[in-house]
Design an enzyme around this catalytic site. Sequence first.
Site, short mmCIF file in Angstrom:
data_model
loop_
_atom_site.label_atom_id
_atom_site.label_comp_id
_atom_site.label_asym_id
_atom_site.label_seq_id
_atom_site.Cartn_x
_atom_site.Cartn_y
_atom_site.Cartn_z
N HIS A 102 0.82 -1.21 0.00
CA HIS A 102 0.00 0.00 0.00
C HIS A 102 0.85 1.26 0.00
O HIS A 102 2.01 1.26 0.43
CB HIS A 102 -0.93 0.03 1.21
N ASP A 104 0.68 4.79 1.83
CA ASP A 104 -0.05 5.27 3.01
C ASP A 104 -1.08 6.34 2.64
O ASP A 104 -0.75 7.32 1.97
CB ASP A 104 0.92 5.86 4.05
N HIS A 256 4.59 -0.01 0.29
CA HIS A 256 5.28 -0.86 1.26
C HIS A 256 4.31 -1.86 1.87
O HIS A 256 3.09 -1.74 1.73
CB HIS A 256 5.94 -0.01 2.34
N ARG A 271 5.15 6.11 14.38
CA ARG A 271 5.20 6.66 13.03
C ARG A 271 4.75 8.11 13.03
O ARG A 271 3.69 8.44 13.56
CB ARG A 271 4.28 5.86 12.10
#
Length: 282
Positions: A102, A104, A256, A271
């Site tokens: 995907h 993000d 990723h 994150r």
Amino acid sequence: MKYKIIEISPVSGALGAEVSGVDLSEPVTKKALTEIKSAWLEHQVLFFRDQTLTPDQHVAFTKNFGELQGPGYMPTLDGYPNVYVQEYPGLYGGIVSDVNWHIDASFMEKPLKGAVLYALDVPDVGGDTAWVNLYAAYESLSKPMQKLCASLTAIHDNFHKNLTAVLETYGAKGYEMARKATPPNEHPLVCKHPETGKKCLFYSELLISHFKELTAEENKILKEFLQQHIQKPELYCRFKWENNSIAFWDNRCTAHKGIFDFGQSHRLMHRVAIQGETVPSK
Ligand SMILES: [Fe+2]
């Protein structure tokens, strides 16, 4: 020598490089920052080892690259609305399917520019993350296939594959709120990177529900093909995390996935992401 302050070691022929010679807990000098930005655009995902960061330092480093993503429906650290907590086992594991390739938040009108992921506690073995080079994914297609892809519009939907998990975790009301907050958006399948000007295959397997111009049968076949295509080993790199490792990726030219091979072992990451600045375009 292109880089004078940082040292760069590519981790694969496809993309990704380890960076040394800089301590990210300190304010980064202007010169070092220029080199990091240039390496980031060139290698698409940068890895740093042995960095000890507080949440404040993590936020401060990421702010060098743009405005930060605010809180959404994913868990954030108390007192730090920009620090998303990704913890397994735990709430996070129950609400996302990031084991699929995907980009993000590709369902946003302006998908995230990039993100800085920091490992606090990772298993000794397992839990790697892989990034795919979406420039190479485009360039390695035949010319007729490039042309077909360039003519398509993808519908990116946050709930294409996450719907069941979100309903189970938050119920119908929670889903309704999340649906309103994150409506689907459409983007060209082939996009030009706003800074490098290079074309990439903006393919987010987790989030693309279909291509607007194709029939259901054609969608099924093309999605199967693209799914196979982007997971070719020569197109991606795989990063083995250690505690205090950092990955900093350009979300406009990479996709990723997390590799879920660590059973019930504890895995805790923070994150901080950079808000999108541009609408993906041809
Ligand atoms: Fe992700």
